[in-house]
Design a protein around this motif. Sequence first.
Motif, short mmCIF file in Angstrom:
data_model
loop_
_atom_site.label_atom_id
_atom_site.label_comp_id
_atom_site.label_asym_id
_atom_site.label_seq_id
_atom_site.Cartn_x
_atom_site.Cartn_y
_atom_site.Cartn_z
N THR A 12 1.41 9.05 -6.21
CA THR A 12 1.83 10.43 -5.94
C THR A 12 2.80 10.92 -7.01
O THR A 12 2.65 12.03 -7.53
N VAL A 13 3.78 10.11 -7.34
CA VAL A 13 4.78 10.51 -8.34
C VAL A 13 4.12 10.70 -9.71
O VAL A 13 4.40 11.67 -10.42
N VAL A 14 3.23 9.80 -10.08
CA VAL A 14 2.56 9.90 -11.38
C VAL A 14 1.69 11.16 -11.43
O VAL A 14 1.68 11.88 -12.44
N LEU A 37 0.83 -1.21 0.00
CA LEU A 37 0.00 0.00 0.00
C LEU A 37 0.87 1.26 0.00
O LEU A 37 0.57 2.23 -0.71
N ALA A 38 1.94 1.24 0.77
CA ALA A 38 2.84 2.39 0.81
C ALA A 38 3.52 2.59 -0.55
O ALA A 38 3.63 3.72 -1.04
N ALA A 39 3.96 1.51 -1.16
CA ALA A 39 4.59 1.61 -2.48
C ALA A 39 3.59 2.09 -3.53
O ALA A 39 3.92 2.91 -4.39
N GLY A 40 2.36 1.62 -3.45
CA GLY A 40 1.32 2.06 -4.37
C GLY A 40 1.00 3.53 -4.19
O GLY A 40 0.84 4.27 -5.17
N ALA A 41 0.92 3.98 -2.94
CA ALA A 41 0.65 5.39 -2.68
C ALA A 41 1.78 6.27 -3.20
O ALA A 41 1.53 7.34 -3.77
N ALA A 42 3.01 5.84 -3.02
CA ALA A 42 4.15 6.60 -3.52
C ALA A 42 4.13 6.66 -5.05
O ALA A 42 4.39 7.72 -5.64
N THR A 43 3.80 5.57 -5.69
CA THR A 43 3.74 5.53 -7.16
C THR A 43 2.66 6.45 -7.68
O THR A 43 2.88 7.22 -8.62
N ALA A 100 0.83 16.64 -13.45
CA ALA A 100 0.55 18.05 -13.15
C ALA A 100 1.65 18.94 -13.70
O ALA A 100 1.38 20.01 -14.25
N PHE A 101 2.89 18.51 -13.56
CA PHE A 101 4.01 19.29 -14.07
C PHE A 101 3.91 19.46 -15.58
O PHE A 101 4.06 20.56 -16.11
N VAL A 102 3.61 18.37 -16.29
CA VAL A 102 3.49 18.43 -17.74
C VAL A 102 2.31 19.32 -18.13
O VAL A 102 2.42 20.13 -19.06
#
Length: 55
Positions: A24-26, A16-22, A31-33
């Motif tokens: 967030t990064v995506v 779950l933590a790895a999924g949440a981090a992924t 948003a940046f693009v």
Amino acid sequence: MMNATSPASARRADLLAAGAATVTVVLWASAFVSIRSAGAGVSVILCKSPGFIGC
């Protein structure tokens, strides 16, 4: 008091933590693009407006 967790629940928490981090990064990347793309269009509009300094 010691917290007893099973290996399965610890693995689930890690996933779950790895999924949440992924996610967030995506979302940050998209948003940046989007902001960068919108900024290019807005700068063209602003540069055409009279009195705008900085183009």
